[in-house]
Design an enzyme around this catalytic site. Structure first.
Site, PDB file in Angstrom:
ATOM      1  N   GLY A 150       0.256   1.440  -3.379  1.00  0.00           N
ATOM      2  CA  GLY A 150       0.197   0.766  -4.666  1.00  0.00           C
ATOM      3  C   GLY A 150       1.154   1.233  -5.733  1.00  0.00           C
ATOM      4  O   GLY A 150       1.112   0.743  -6.858  1.00  0.00           O
ATOM      5  N   CYS A 171      12.750   3.972   2.351  1.00  0.00           N
ATOM      6  CA  CYS A 171      12.851   5.411   2.046  1.00  0.00           C
ATOM      7  C   CYS A 171      13.598   6.090   3.186  1.00  0.00           C
ATOM      8  O   CYS A 171      13.124   7.061   3.775  1.00  0.00           O
ATOM      9  CB  CYS A 171      11.470   6.025   1.822  1.00  0.00           C
ATOM     10  SG  CYS A 171      10.291   5.741   3.164  1.00  0.00           S
ATOM     11  N   ASP A 194       9.313  -3.546   0.243  1.00  0.00           N
ATOM     12  CA  ASP A 194       9.497  -2.108   0.465  1.00  0.00           C
ATOM     13  C   ASP A 194       9.125  -1.860   1.925  1.00  0.00           C
ATOM     14  O   ASP A 194       7.985  -1.539   2.242  1.00  0.00           O
ATOM     15  CB  ASP A 194       8.619  -1.311  -0.489  1.00  0.00           C
ATOM     16  CG  ASP A 194       8.881   0.186  -0.409  1.00  0.00           C
ATOM     17  OD1 ASP A 194      10.050   0.571  -0.297  1.00  0.00           O
ATOM     18  OD2 ASP A 194       7.906   0.960  -0.430  1.00  0.00           O
ATOM     19  N   GLU A 216      -0.897  -6.213   1.782  1.00  0.00           N
ATOM     20  CA  GLU A 216      -0.801  -5.159   2.794  1.00  0.00           C
ATOM     21  C   GLU A 216      -1.365  -5.699   4.099  1.00  0.00           C
ATOM     22  O   GLU A 216      -2.476  -6.235   4.142  1.00  0.00           O
ATOM     23  CB  GLU A 216      -1.571  -3.920   2.351  1.00  0.00           C
ATOM     24  CG  GLU A 216      -1.679  -2.834   3.404  1.00  0.00           C
ATOM     25  CD  GLU A 216      -0.326  -2.367   3.933  1.00  0.00           C
ATOM     26  OE1 GLU A 216      -0.201  -2.216   5.165  1.00  0.00           O
ATOM     27  OE2 GLU A 216       0.606  -2.175   3.118  1.00  0.00           O
ATOM     28  N   ASP A 239      -0.150 -11.028   7.230  1.00  0.00           N
ATOM     29  CA  ASP A 239       1.136 -10.784   7.872  1.00  0.00           C
ATOM     30  C   ASP A 239       2.226 -11.504   7.083  1.00  0.00           C
ATOM     31  O   ASP A 239       1.968 -12.563   6.486  1.00  0.00           O
ATOM     32  CB  ASP A 239       1.091 -11.298   9.319  1.00  0.00           C
ATOM     33  CG  ASP A 239       2.313 -10.888  10.101  1.00  0.00           C
ATOM     34  OD1 ASP A 239       3.308 -11.640  10.077  1.00  0.00           O
ATOM     35  OD2 ASP A 239       2.287  -9.825  10.745  1.00  0.00           O
ATOM     36  N   LYS A 248       4.456   0.744  -6.224  1.00  0.00           N
ATOM     37  CA  LYS A 248       5.331  -0.300  -6.759  1.00  0.00           C
ATOM     38  C   LYS A 248       4.524  -1.430  -7.382  1.00  0.00           C
ATOM     39  O   LYS A 248       4.961  -2.050  -8.351  1.00  0.00           O
ATOM     40  CB  LYS A 248       6.266  -0.800  -5.663  1.00  0.00           C
ATOM     41  CG  LYS A 248       7.272   0.268  -5.225  1.00  0.00           C
ATOM     42  CD  LYS A 248       8.204  -0.227  -4.139  1.00  0.00           C
ATOM     43  CE  LYS A 248       9.221   0.868  -3.792  1.00  0.00           C
ATOM     44  NZ  LYS A 248       8.587   2.083  -3.235  1.00  0.00           N
ATOM     45  N   ALA A 280       0.841  -1.208   0.000  1.00  0.00           N
ATOM     46  CA  ALA A 280       0.000   0.000   0.000  1.00  0.00           C
ATOM     47  C   ALA A 280       0.876   1.258   0.000  1.00  0.00           C
ATOM     48  O   ALA A 280       1.959   1.256   0.584  1.00  0.00           O
ATOM     49  CB  ALA A 280      -0.918  -0.009   1.216  1.00  0.00           C
TER      50      ALA A 280
END
Length: 461
Positions: A112, A229, A176, A132, A159, A114, A110
């Site tokens: 979305g 990130c 990610d 997610e 999970d 990627k 989430a």
């Protein structure tokens, strides 16, 4: 703009980067660029846009518009995505054969960005599982993927540890990972307030748990792509180094042009990662690393397990099959008719059976009192045959009124279902009854903001 960063963050950058840290901090005090990625299955980019250099279909905008007021975004013509994260395209292209059918997992997907990128890269015989763990965010993920229109996608709400039920199943896993968000400091000021050394440490521990939980689901020879990130080595290259000490893997070095300004980071065990920094690239902070799995077992398809969905009735199949451009198998889940790819029931059956599914394939229609109600996902799918229904081309204000779920008098002779379009791109459905219509745009997708008196031309791109 003037920004006050946490002292402990600035001090760590100084130790990590030396004199270069001041350049990064200066860049973090500037405005964040705005970028989008075009869905070429639906739309072509205006030629005057500046290209994102590491993306086939990524572009920068000169300023950030009100995307809410652009029906093209709601139609899935493009996705608003941070430019640095679009580098995932290059990682995938250099690590796997995209001409082959692949089973791909986007684990922390989430909202979305990627997943929509992956969906555009994969072959038509591939499967993307977009997952997610937070249910409310999984619903947003499902909405964005539905609007993107890719037909071979499963959205799940699990999970990471749940994927051990699919041992050796995936050719590619993208993680990610949730992180301390240092790379988002200029894009999201709240990220600065939420940052702390303790939180960064907790993030590192959680990322390691996620990696170990999902590792069994990757097949031997499969590729794990790990990204964050943040600039923090403890959340980036040190985590991949730790993974290499727990498992059998080999590093993957990418061929990256030096002129792009992407920093190559060396780690122990010949590992290499790639760091984006806003003083070197036109984008936010982003780290990515790819490795290949060497241990474990291949997935074994169950021999006797029955497919978890029942086939749709022949009458319904005859009615919905002409709505699609591709041949599909039709299954029924309660009152919903789903279109799934032909020829790989073992893989699709395993995923649907073992995971908590939000949506799978293309939701074509809902059965109501023996009648078929075409689904919003059908209108937005790239395999929808648009001439199967009468279409109504809307101007900008009409399109936004429709997306607000408004109704107004119309003068059309034919009752029944009509496809609502903007610049020839489907938005959804209305049903005409006499001189009025019912707006079937999903309630939870609707635009909530009031429309301004003057709209921004005929579109934002």
């Amino acid at each position: 703009m003037k920004t006050n960063f946490p002292v402990s963050f600035s001090n760590r950058l100084q130790m990590q980067m030396g004199a270069e840290a001041s350049l990064l901090l200066e860049a973090l005090a500037t405005d964040s660029p705005t970028s989008i990625r075009i869905n070429t299955a639906k739309f072509q980019a205006p030629v005057q846009l500046e290209k994102v250099p590491w993306s086939s279909h990524g572009y920068y905008l000169k300023e950030r518009p009100s995307f809410t007021l652009d029906p093209l975004m709601h139609a899935g013509a493009y996705y608003v995505q941070e430019a640095s994260s679009m580098f995932l395209e290059e990682v995938v292209k250099q690590t796997v054969d995209l001409t082959q059918p692949l089973r791909v997992l986007d684990l922390c997907a989430a909202p979305g960005g990627k997943s929509t990128l992956l969906a555009s890269l994969l072959s038509k015989d591939s499967m993307l599982v977009s997952n997610e763990v937070i249910k409310s965010r999984a619903e947003i993920l499902a909405e964005n993927l539905t609007k993107w229109g890719a037909p071979n996608v499963v959205v799940s709400n699990n999970d990471p540890r749940d994927f051990d039920r699919l041992e050796g199943f995936f050719d590619v896993i993208v993680v990610d990972a949730p992180c301390s968000g240092e790379g988002l400091f200029r894009k999201d000021p709240n990220a600065i307030n939420e940052w702390s050394p303790d939180n960064a440490h907790l993030c590192s521990d959680r990322q390691r748990r996620i990696l170990m939980d999902v590792w069994p689901a990757l097949k031997p020879g499969g590729v794990l792509i790990y990204s964050t990130c943040t600039y923090n080595p403890a959340e980036n290259e040190e985590n991949i180094q730790w993974l290499s000490e727990q498992t059998e893997l080999e590093p993957i070095r990418l061929d990256v042009e030096k002129s792009l300004g992407i920093k190559e980071l060396e780690a122990a065990n010949n590992l290499v990662g790639y760091q984006f920094m806003p003083h070197m690239v036109k984008g936010e902070g982003f780290f990515v690393c790819a490795v290949r799995k060497l241990d474990g077992d291949d997935w074994q398809a169950p021999r006797k397990d029955k497919f978890p969905l029942a086939p749709t009735g022949k009458k319904e199949q005859v009615e919905v099959a002409p709505w699609l451009t591709d041949e599909r198998e039709f299954f029924q889940h309660y009152e919903n008719i789903l279109a799934l790819p032909t020829g790989d029931n073992e893989s699709w059956g395993a995923v649907i059976r073992e995971l908590r599914i939000v949506q799978a394939g293309v939701l074509v229609a809902e059965i109501k009192k023996k009648n078929l109600v075409p689904a919003p996902a059908l209108a937005l799918s790239i395999i929808f045959k648009k001439d199967a229904f009468p279409a109504w081309e809307l101007d900008l204000r009409q399109a936004l009124q429709y997306l607000r779920k408004e109704e107004w008098p119309i003068h059309r002779k034919k009752d029944g279902w009509h496809l609502m379009c903007y610049e020839q791109l489907p938005l959804g459905w209305i049903k005409r009854i006499a001189t009025r219509f019912n707006n079937y745009y999903p309630l939870h997708w609707r635009i909530r903001m009031e429309l301004p008196g003057e709209l921004p031309g005929t579109g934002l791109l």
